[in-house]
Design a protein around this motif. Structure first.
Motif, PDB file in Angstrom:
ATOM      1  N   CYS A  87       0.895  -1.164  -0.009  1.00 24.68           N
ATOM      2  CA  CYS A  87       0.058  -0.001  -0.021  1.00 24.68           C
ATOM      3  C   CYS A  87       0.798   1.322  -0.076  1.00 24.68           C
ATOM      4  O   CYS A  87       0.269   2.417  -0.719  1.00 24.68           O
ATOM      5  CB  CYS A  87      -1.047  -0.035   1.029  1.00 24.68           C
ATOM      6  N   VAL A 142     -13.081   1.360   1.992  1.00 25.87           N
ATOM      7  CA  VAL A 142     -13.079   0.018   1.216  1.00 25.87           C
ATOM      8  C   VAL A 142     -12.659  -1.163   2.137  1.00 25.87           C
ATOM      9  O   VAL A 142     -11.588  -1.128   2.550  1.00 25.87           O
ATOM     10  CB  VAL A 142     -12.238  -0.026  -0.003  1.00 25.87           C
ATOM     11  N   ASN A 168     -10.369  -7.889  -3.871  1.00 28.08           N
ATOM     12  CA  ASN A 168     -10.012  -6.304  -2.943  1.00 28.08           C
ATOM     13  C   ASN A 168      -8.869  -5.698  -3.598  1.00 28.08           C
ATOM     14  O   ASN A 168      -8.887  -4.533  -3.822  1.00 28.08           O
ATOM     15  CB  ASN A 168      -9.675  -6.910  -1.420  1.00 28.08           C
ATOM     16  N   HIS A 194      -9.433  -3.114  -6.400  1.00 27.31           N
ATOM     17  CA  HIS A 194      -9.658  -1.752  -5.752  1.00 27.31           C
ATOM     18  C   HIS A 194      -8.492  -0.967  -5.570  1.00 27.31           C
ATOM     19  O   HIS A 194      -8.240   0.084  -5.777  1.00 27.31           O
ATOM     20  CB  HIS A 194     -10.628  -1.804  -4.558  1.00 27.31           C
ATOM     21  N   LEU A 195      -7.433  -1.826  -4.912  1.00 27.91           N
ATOM     22  CA  LEU A 195      -6.058  -0.996  -4.791  1.00 27.91           C
ATOM     23  C   LEU A 195      -5.414  -0.735  -6.001  1.00 27.91           C
ATOM     24  O   LEU A 195      -4.932   0.512  -6.228  1.00 27.91           O
ATOM     25  CB  LEU A 195      -5.459  -2.118  -3.988  1.00 27.91           C
ATOM     26  N   PHE A 240      -8.960   2.166   3.422  1.00 29.23           N
ATOM     27  CA  PHE A 240      -8.861   0.627   3.150  1.00 29.23           C
ATOM     28  C   PHE A 240      -8.661   0.074   4.625  1.00 29.23           C
ATOM     29  O   PHE A 240      -7.787   0.218   5.034  1.00 29.23           O
ATOM     30  CB  PHE A 240      -7.713   0.188   2.238  1.00 29.23           C
TER      31      PHE A 240
END
Ligand code: BES
Ligand code: ZN
Length: 455
Positions: free
Chosen positions: A49, A84, A125, A128-129, A148
């Motif tokens: 991330c 999210v 998931n 989305h990242l 997130f």
């Protein structure tokens, strides 16, 4: 949007290499031996991330850690905020011998990526990242602030996320939660899910003799706990598929006429479902279609049944004990604790006095239901249609995401369920996979969504 679309297109190969790394962690939350794998997976996710431009950290809990990652905030930002939600934990991969390749060694075949957690929920998931990465790396301003929250205990009931939500109410206050952890009927039928079933879990153990006995010497004079359990459980359901426990259906929200009409349009027909699941015949509560049975009606399922000798060859014993792992799926208006009480009382009343009955309670969650005609739902439908280039369907699903009720109760926010899994993805089964078209279109959907929600 052009820059974002181009960025996504240009980077698919790298995205897959990254998803492979993510899938290599055996983050099985149910099995204590994997605790270090969950920790390592959370740390990898935080590092990832950060690499894509989010401000991320591992937040420890009494169980497995939660990963929180935020888009950089402008000072005094008044942009709308969305969260999210996803999970990096996975279901146990057993039985291992049924996998065509090892569950934590991802492999691509055609347009499918095989690995435990690929569809449920790492891959979904991750889309989305990657959508957010495209905004951040192309310098495209996001119309909203995003957080997130990716937890490590969804597959075991999200026991520690409640406390986390209560403690961080201010930080997590948002317009809505966005979750891709459900399904869609086909690539031509993207879907917004507006209902999920709830759940209660428990284990029943029947104990008979103090040890396994020679079935020739003693069999016939003592009760056999495996037989007693089989007889007890057999009484739970009649041959028309109805659960016989008094009170089980009390208050169950009936399907509306509109829903029943919509269900008839559900694109997977019974014959196709039968083939997909490899059953001789479908079976279920009479008076309801398969689509209704698996999304809008409550169930009582035996998830595991254990007793006696399970090794090779035969062994002539009366086993000392028998155990069943049970979950009931619940629908709107069924209160988990009320149903649990009714079920346990029935089991106590009906269990034979020749064996000792012990029941251990597991997790529980209410069903979830929300109004799909509101503004956020309409925005989500537009994003789905733009990405998949097909009209989305509205549906209720049978699985559970227990924490969505807490999102509503603790934070007052609804959840937009934008699943990109397919019916043949084998979630919770051997050879779980994720379709790469779903992955790519899911990224696009994620990218469009923020524009549509703020429009
Ligand atoms: N992604 C599923 C839930 C799901 C799947 C919802 C398909 C709708 C359609 C989730 O990861 C899951 O499996 N949840 C568990 C929760 C349980 C362990 C408390 C479930 O439904 O069994
Ligand atoms: Zn799952």
């Amino acid at each position: 949007m052009d820059k974002i679309i181009a960025y996504l297109k240009a980077n698919q190969e790298r995205f897959l290499a990254e998803l492979f790394e993510y899938l290599r962690f055996a983050s099985v939350s149910a099995q204590p031996k994997h605790k270090p794998d969950l920790q390592a997976c959370a740390e990898w996710l935080v590092a990832h991330c950060r690499q894509i431009g989010l401000e991320a950290e591992v937040r420890p809990t009494d169980g497995h850690p939660i990963v929180v990652a935020k888009t950089p905030r402008e000072a005094g930002s008044r942009k709308p905020h969305y969260v999210v939600y996803g999970h990096y934990d996975v279901q146990p991969p057993e039985p291992l011998e049924l996998w065509k390749s090892p569950p934590f060694e991802p492999r691509i075949e055609g347009r499918n990526l095989f690995a435990r957690g690929s569809t449920d929920n790492k891959g979904q998931n991750f889309a989305h990242l990657k959508a957010v990465e495209a905004y951040l790396k192309t310098g495209t301003p996001l119309p909203c602030d995003l957080t997130f929250v990716i937890e490590g205990e969804e597959e075991v009931g999200s026991a520690n996320l409640d406390k986390f939500l209560s403690r961080h109410r201010q930080e997590l206050k948002c317009e809505a939660f966005v979750i891709s952890d459900t399904g869609m009927p086909s690539l031509k039928h993207p879907a917004l899910t507006y209902g999920l079933r709830g759940i209660i879990a428990f284990e029943i153990t029947l104990t008979g003799p103090a040890r396994d006995l020679h079935s020739g010497i003693f069999g016939g004079a003592v009760d056999n706990p495996a037989m007693a359990l089989a007889q007890l459980l057999a009484k739970v359901r009649d041959n028309r598929g109805r659960i016989t426990i008094p009170g089980f259906y009390d208050g169950v929200l009936p399907l509306t006429k509109y829903e029943r009409e919509q269900n008839k349009l559900y694109p997977i027909k019974d014959a196709q479902l039968k083939k997909l699941l490899g059953v001789r015949e479908l079976f279920g509560e009479q008076g309801f279609s398969a689509t209704e049975q698996r999304s809008a009606r409550p169930t009582f399922e035996i998830n595991g049944l254990t007793s006696g000798y399970q090794g090779e060859g035969s062994k002539t014993i009366v086993p000392s004990w028998a155990r069943a792992k049970i979950t009931c799926r619940l629908v709107p208006n069924q209160k988990p604790e009320k149903i649990r009480k009714a079920v346990l009382a029935w089991l106590k009343k009906n269990s034979s006095p020749t064996v000792k009955l012990e029941i251990t309670a597991g997790h529980g969650a209410e069903a979830y239901h929300f109004d799909p005609t509101g503004k956020p739902a309409q925005a989500a439908l537009r994003a789905l249609e733009k990405a998949f280039k097909h009209k989305p369907v509205l549906m209720r699903e049978g699985g559970s995401i227990p924490i969505v009720n807490q999102f509503k109760k603790i934070l007052g926010a609804d959840s937009l369920l934008l699943g990109i899994g397919l019916p043949d993805d084998n979630a919770h089964s051997p050879n779980e996979k994720f379709n790469l078209d779903c992955f790519e279109k899911g990224q696009l959907m994620g990218a469009y969504l923020w524009q549509e929600l703020v429009r």
